[in-house]
Enzyme design. Structure first.
Site, PDB file in Angstrom:
ATOM      1  CG  ASP A 107      -1.912   0.954   1.370  1.00 36.92           C
ATOM      2  OD1 ASP A 107      -2.277   1.424   0.457  1.00 36.92           O
ATOM      3  OD2 ASP A 107      -2.474   1.379   2.438  1.00 36.92           O
ATOM      4  CG  PHE A 151      -9.800  -1.944   3.375  1.00 34.13           C
ATOM      5  CD1 PHE A 151      -8.309  -1.494   3.985  1.00 34.13           C
ATOM      6  CD2 PHE A 151     -10.232  -2.900   3.968  1.00 34.13           C
ATOM      7  CE1 PHE A 151      -7.818  -2.386   4.991  1.00 34.13           C
ATOM      8  CE2 PHE A 151      -9.685  -3.530   4.936  1.00 34.13           C
ATOM      9  CZ  PHE A 151      -8.398  -3.291   5.325  1.00 34.13           C
ATOM     10  NE  ARG A 172      -6.509 -12.840   8.969  1.00 37.12           N
ATOM     11  CZ  ARG A 172      -5.738 -12.061   8.632  1.00 37.12           C
ATOM     12  NH1 ARG A 172      -4.909 -11.586   7.439  1.00 37.12           N
ATOM     13  NH2 ARG A 172      -5.064 -11.037   9.765  1.00 37.12           N
TER      14      ARG A 172
HETATM   15  P1  5GP Z   1       1.773  -0.563   3.719  1.00 39.18           P
HETATM   16  O1  5GP Z   1       0.996   0.530   3.697  1.00 39.18           O
HETATM   17  O2  5GP Z   1       2.856  -0.653   4.801  1.00 39.18           O
HETATM   18  O3  5GP Z   1       2.496  -0.805   2.280  1.00 39.18           O
HETATM   19  O4  5GP Z   1       0.983  -1.720   4.176  1.00 39.18           O
HETATM   20  C1  5GP Z   1       0.585  -2.168   5.349  1.00 39.18           C
HETATM   21  C2  5GP Z   1      -0.204  -3.522   5.455  1.00 39.18           C
HETATM   22  O5  5GP Z   1      -1.633  -2.864   5.473  1.00 39.18           O
HETATM   23  C3  5GP Z   1      -0.373  -4.305   4.268  1.00 39.18           C
HETATM   24  O6  5GP Z   1       0.751  -5.123   4.653  1.00 39.18           O
HETATM   25  C4  5GP Z   1      -1.712  -5.286   4.906  1.00 39.18           C
HETATM   26  O7  5GP Z   1      -1.658  -5.954   5.957  1.00 39.18           O
HETATM   27  C5  5GP Z   1      -2.444  -3.895   5.118  1.00 39.18           C
HETATM   28  N1  5GP Z   1      -3.058  -3.359   3.883  1.00 39.18           N
HETATM   29  C6  5GP Z   1      -2.895  -2.161   3.072  1.00 39.18           C
HETATM   30  N2  5GP Z   1      -3.836  -2.141   2.215  1.00 39.18           N
HETATM   31  C7  5GP Z   1      -4.943  -2.922   2.553  1.00 39.18           C
HETATM   32  C8  5GP Z   1      -6.013  -3.589   2.109  1.00 39.18           C
HETATM   33  O8  5GP Z   1      -6.468  -2.994   0.898  1.00 39.18           O
HETATM   34  N3  5GP Z   1      -6.742  -4.453   2.552  1.00 39.18           N
HETATM   35  C9  5GP Z   1      -6.073  -5.195   3.664  1.00 39.18           C
HETATM   36  N4  5GP Z   1      -6.785  -6.140   4.077  1.00 39.18           N
HETATM   37  N5  5GP Z   1      -5.056  -4.885   4.279  1.00 39.18           N
HETATM   38  C10 5GP Z   1      -4.463  -3.870   3.799  1.00 39.18           C
END
Ligand code: 5GP
Length: 221
Positions: free
Chosen positions: A144, A193, A206
């Site tokens: 993300d 999301f 999940r």
């Molecule tokens: P980052 O922002 O550090 O790249 O992502 C951190 C974490 O946020 C990801 O590993 C994931 O667990 C969670 N995350 C980010 N976007 C989503 C999403 O659209 N759905 C879900 N379920 N988790 C997300």
């Protein structure tokens, strides 16, 4: 009867996918009809639309497995799954890699509210094995902002692996805060999301075999 979803997922394919989960068909069917509120689903409140159906995901995972097999011929890579979101992707991916390989798992927590990371990442469970001199592949569910992947790459690089690459099923380029390359990307997705296929919302969803979005935007749930 399932109506044809307006976002282009074939209702036939969806019906085939859901036939494996007959109990879910009735409960999820409101989500396939954009004319009805997805909140009518008792079991999966808030599911807005199926974004990637099971077949699309399985085909992409198989393709990634073929690419990794070709790139790592003659090597014994270590596939590091990032718990818990990548568990299902990792389990499917390794079965499409036709090489001798090893697996390990790491777990991190990114702090923030239910749908946004704060940028603070903490190691919850470390690897069980040393990666010094190892060809390691980090297997992530979704990238993300990129903060978690950046943290993990920096952490693992410091252990001197022979090589370190990353593989993410989903990537949201529009949300990136850190310009971190991903070596193997399944799907580039918009700023929504997502849940299912390992991805959760408050530890639920999940086990969905497909990936769906929750709500219309981030304020819907
Ligand atoms: P980052 O922002 O550090 O790249 O992502 C951190 C974490 O946020 C990801 O590993 C994931 O667990 C969670 N995350 C980010 N976007 C989503 C999403 O659209 N759905 C879900 N379920 N988790 C997300």
């Amino acid at each position: 009867m399932l109506t044809m979803p307006a976002w282009g997922v074939s209702s036939g394919a969806v019906a085939v996918g859901l036939s494996l989960f007959p109990g879910w068909v009735a409960k999820l069917s409101p989500c396939y009809d954009l004319g009805m509120s997805s909140d009518q689903s008792d079991t999966f409140p808030g599911l807005k639309e199926i974004f990637l159906e099971e077949k699309q995901i399985q085909q992409k995972v198989a393709d990634l497995g073929v690419r990794i097999t070709q790139d790592y011929r003659g090597k014994t890579p270590l596939l590091i799954g990032v718990l818990r979101g990548a568990a299902i992707f990792h389990a499917d991916l390794i079965r499409h890699i036709e090489l001798k390989l090893r697996v390990d798992f790491i777990s991190v927590a990114s702090y923030g509210d239910a749908t946004k990371t704060s940028g603070e990442v903490q190691l919850i469970k470390d690897l069980d094995t040393s990666i010094r001199g190892v060809d390691a592949i980090l297997v992530e569910d979704i990238v993300d902002t990129g903060l978690t992947l950046d943290y993990l790459v920096r952490n693992l690089e410091s252990r001197r692996p022979a090589s370190l690459r990353s593989c993410a099923l989903l990537s949201k380029p529009s949300r990136r805060c850190i310009d971190i390359p991903i070596d193997y990307v399944g799907f580039e997705v918009p700023d929504k999301f997502f849940v299912g296929y390992g991805l959760d919302h408050q530890q639920k969803y999940r086990n969905l075999p497909f990936i769906a979005s929750l709500g219309n935007d981030r304020t819907d749930f």
